[in-house]
Design an enzyme around this catalytic site. Sequence first.
Site, short mmCIF file in Angstrom:
data_model
loop_
_atom_site.label_atom_id
_atom_site.label_comp_id
_atom_site.label_asym_id
_atom_site.label_seq_id
_atom_site.Cartn_x
_atom_site.Cartn_y
_atom_site.Cartn_z
N ASP A 1 -3.22 -4.98 10.24
CA ASP A 1 -4.58 -5.09 10.77
C ASP A 1 -4.73 -6.29 11.71
OD1 ASP A 1 -4.25 -6.91 8.65
OD2 ASP A 1 -5.57 -5.79 7.32
N ASN B 1 -12.20 -6.48 -3.74
CA ASN B 1 -12.92 -5.22 -3.87
C ASN B 1 -11.96 -4.02 -3.85
OD1 ASN B 1 -12.12 -5.08 -1.23
ND2 ASN B 1 -14.17 -5.06 -0.33
C1 F6R Z 1 -4.45 -8.63 5.53
C2 F6R Z 1 -4.71 -7.50 4.63
C3 F6R Z 1 -5.67 -7.66 3.50
C4 F6R Z 1 -5.23 -8.75 2.51
C5 F6R Z 1 -6.23 -8.89 1.37
C6 F6R Z 1 -5.83 -10.00 0.42
O1 F6R Z 1 -3.49 -8.26 6.50
O2 F6R Z 1 -4.16 -6.46 4.82
O3 F6R Z 1 -5.82 -6.43 2.83
O4 F6R Z 1 -3.97 -8.39 2.00
O5 F6R Z 1 -7.49 -9.18 1.91
O6 F6R Z 1 -5.86 -11.22 1.10
P1 F6R Z 1 -5.32 -12.58 0.44
O7 F6R Z 1 -3.86 -12.39 0.28
O8 F6R Z 1 -5.66 -13.64 1.44
O9 F6R Z 1 -6.03 -12.72 -0.86
#
Ligand code: F6R
Length: 259
Positions: free
Chosen positions: A68, A137
């Site tokens: 993303d 979430n």
């Molecule tokens: C980012 C992504 C998101 C993160 C998720 C967890 O490229 O794909 O789905 O993996 O928001 O983020 P963290 O690891 O910062 O808790």
Amino acid sequence: MVRVRVLPDYESMSAVAAEIVAERVREKPGAVFLLPTGTTPLGMYRRLVQMHRREGLSFAQATFFNLDEYLGLPPDHPASYHVYMQEHFYGLVDADRARIHVPDGSAPDPEAECERYEAAIREAGGVDLCVLGIGRNGHIGFNEPGAPFDSRTRVVRLAESTRRVNASDFEVDRAPERAITVGMATIFESREVLLLASGANKARAAAAALRGEISEAVPASMLQRHPNATFLLDRDAASPLDGAVSEGEQRSNEGSTWA
Ligand code: F6R
């Protein structure tokens, strides 16, 4: 059936994740990876960079896609995922620039950019290993609750909670409103999926994804249907699953079970 491995802490979870990625690139140097950003994979990237420096682990023939990118951010914006990946992984190993793909959040026609990105994944032969984090979430990539399981790479609106959690990367109190994300179906078609979750604030999402109903309300629950998915959880993220992990495994340094 999702495989679940419970590791004692963040460092050991990161070590196992890095070893799995390293193993795949050793087995198939031209493997195609779909990769996350965020806090969770930092330890894994750190170890992969170490393996490259110390053992000569090479990524030169591999192809990389990112999950993303925020919409409206130029690739050199400090909070962009282009910069994150360059600083934490791509820029520190021998990855071939021509085989690194991150959605262009500043593309003049975002819809066309999504189609181009989806086509590039197809042309690369699909994804061998997709590594995921998980949102509180239950989101994966930026597929927020409600994302259709048959969705492809597209422009999405971020949940308010996600914008607040990710605000610290920006100088305002919210991350951008919209992003480009690889879709749910594209993730699902990966030949292997590895989801990482660390810390108590991920425990409910991980439990809902593994044990809850398979529902678009919890995007990661789709992985229950995946033929080759593994969740790597540290003990805090796995805490609500205690009853499901056998005693012996709980006591061992590295537990492993089947969901
Ligand atoms: C980012 C992504 C998101 C993160 C998720 C967890 O490229 O794909 O789905 O993996 O928001 O983020 P963290 O690891 O910062 O808790």
